[in-house]
Design an enzyme around this catalytic site. Structure first.
Site, PDB file in Angstrom:
ATOM      1  N   GLU A 127      52.881  59.842  59.787  1.00  0.00           N
ATOM      2  CA  GLU A 127      52.986  61.205  59.255  1.00  0.00           C
ATOM      3  C   GLU A 127      53.635  61.139  57.880  1.00  0.00           C
ATOM      4  O   GLU A 127      54.611  60.424  57.682  1.00  0.00           O
ATOM      5  CB  GLU A 127      53.824  62.062  60.196  1.00  0.00           C
ATOM      6  CG  GLU A 127      54.090  63.480  59.710  1.00  0.00           C
ATOM      7  CD  GLU A 127      54.963  64.269  60.671  1.00  0.00           C
ATOM      8  OE1 GLU A 127      55.801  65.049  60.194  1.00  0.00           O
ATOM      9  OE2 GLU A 127      54.820  64.089  61.897  1.00  0.00           O
ATOM     10  N   GLU A 132      58.370  70.137  53.446  1.00  0.00           N
ATOM     11  CA  GLU A 132      58.758  71.069  54.497  1.00  0.00           C
ATOM     12  C   GLU A 132      59.894  71.906  53.939  1.00  0.00           C
ATOM     13  O   GLU A 132      60.659  71.431  53.097  1.00  0.00           O
ATOM     14  CB  GLU A 132      59.245  70.339  55.747  1.00  0.00           C
ATOM     15  CG  GLU A 132      58.244  69.388  56.367  1.00  0.00           C
ATOM     16  CD  GLU A 132      58.863  68.579  57.493  1.00  0.00           C
ATOM     17  OE1 GLU A 132      58.758  69.007  58.648  1.00  0.00           O
ATOM     18  OE2 GLU A 132      59.453  67.521  57.200  1.00  0.00           O
TER      19      GLU A 132
END
Length: 258
Positions: A127, A132
């Site tokens: 990932e 974020e």
């Protein structure tokens, strides 16, 4: 350029089905998140001004979540679901221009997941979190990479006076030897193959794209009394480029009519 969506279209239209698919459900998504991801245009639609709006709402209908009736709905769109890959790429420049919602418990993101997730598992697939945002920390951007035994990255402070609620361009440059994260063209994090190690570096195969607005979970915590809903993440564009075609493994974007 190998992938491009400028999100042009009429207000209320869904994201292009030849580019994006919906993940749906209220499973908690591995972190006890509180939202039910729907494929409804109320949660993911074009705004008519060249943006995609991914919006979290307080739930107005009875949908099943892991903890009981869902308190929130939202959307997660990707360029891959099981048995159907619309777009994935290994190595290159990946960027999006984004404007994030703020408020405790909000967790919007732009990220990449290994195309082999279904059979390799989360760790071995890998990932890459291009960005974020934790809604109660609006002056910080989180940038990470994950693999077997690898949890790389952390927060990057935006310049004084800036917030994730402003427009910013978030990007990575990804080559066979390193990943560089950028905010508005400024390199903020770097992970090399040597630093990740032979086990942790699982970044030599194609990854697909994901955009979502999560609510709650073990990391951001529950929304607070001051968190305002609807809470919208705006996406101006998503663009992907090859950096060096000698080192690129690409599944081309599906164009209209294919």
């Amino acid at each position: 350029m190998t992938f491009d969506d400028e999100f042009d279209g009429p207000q209320g239209a869904p994201p292009q089905q030849l580019r994006w698919l919906h993940d749906t459900g209220g499973t908690g998504w591995g972190d006890n998140q509180l939202q039910y991801y729907t494929d409804d245009v109320a949660n993911a639609q074009l705004d008519g001004a060249g943006h995609l709006a991914i919006t979290a709402h307080q739930a107005s209908q009875s949908l099943p979540c892991w903890y009981g009736p869902c308190r929130y709905t939202s959307a997660k769109i990707t360029t891959r679901q099981p048995q159907l890959a619309l777009f994935s790429q290994g190595y290159g420049h990946f960027e999006a221009r984004l404007k994030m919602p703020v408020g405790k418990g909000l967790w919007p993101a732009f990220w990449l997941i290994g195309e082999n997730l279904a059979w390799a598992g989360t760790d071995k697939a890998g990932e890459i979190d291009v960005m974020e945002a934790l809604g109660d920390q609006p002056r910080q951007v989180e940038q990470h990479a994950h693999g077997p035994g690898l949890d790389f990255g952390g927060p990057t402070a935006l310049p004084p006076g800036q917030s994730v609620s402003d427009w910013h361009v978030y990007a990575i440059n990804w080559t066979p030897d390193r990943i560089d994260w950028q905010v508005d063209g400024r390199t903020t994090e770097t992970l090399t193959r040597a630093e990740a190690g032979n086990t942790g570096w699982v970044f030599d195969h194609p990854f697909y794209l994901a955009l979502n607005t999560a609510v709650g979970g073990g990391w951001p915590g529950d929304p607070g009394k001051m968190t305002v809903f609807p809470a919208t993440m705006l996406v101006d564009y998503v663009r992907v480029y090859e950096i060096d075609e000698r080192h690129t493994a690409t599944t081309p974007a599906v164009s209209e009519g294919e």
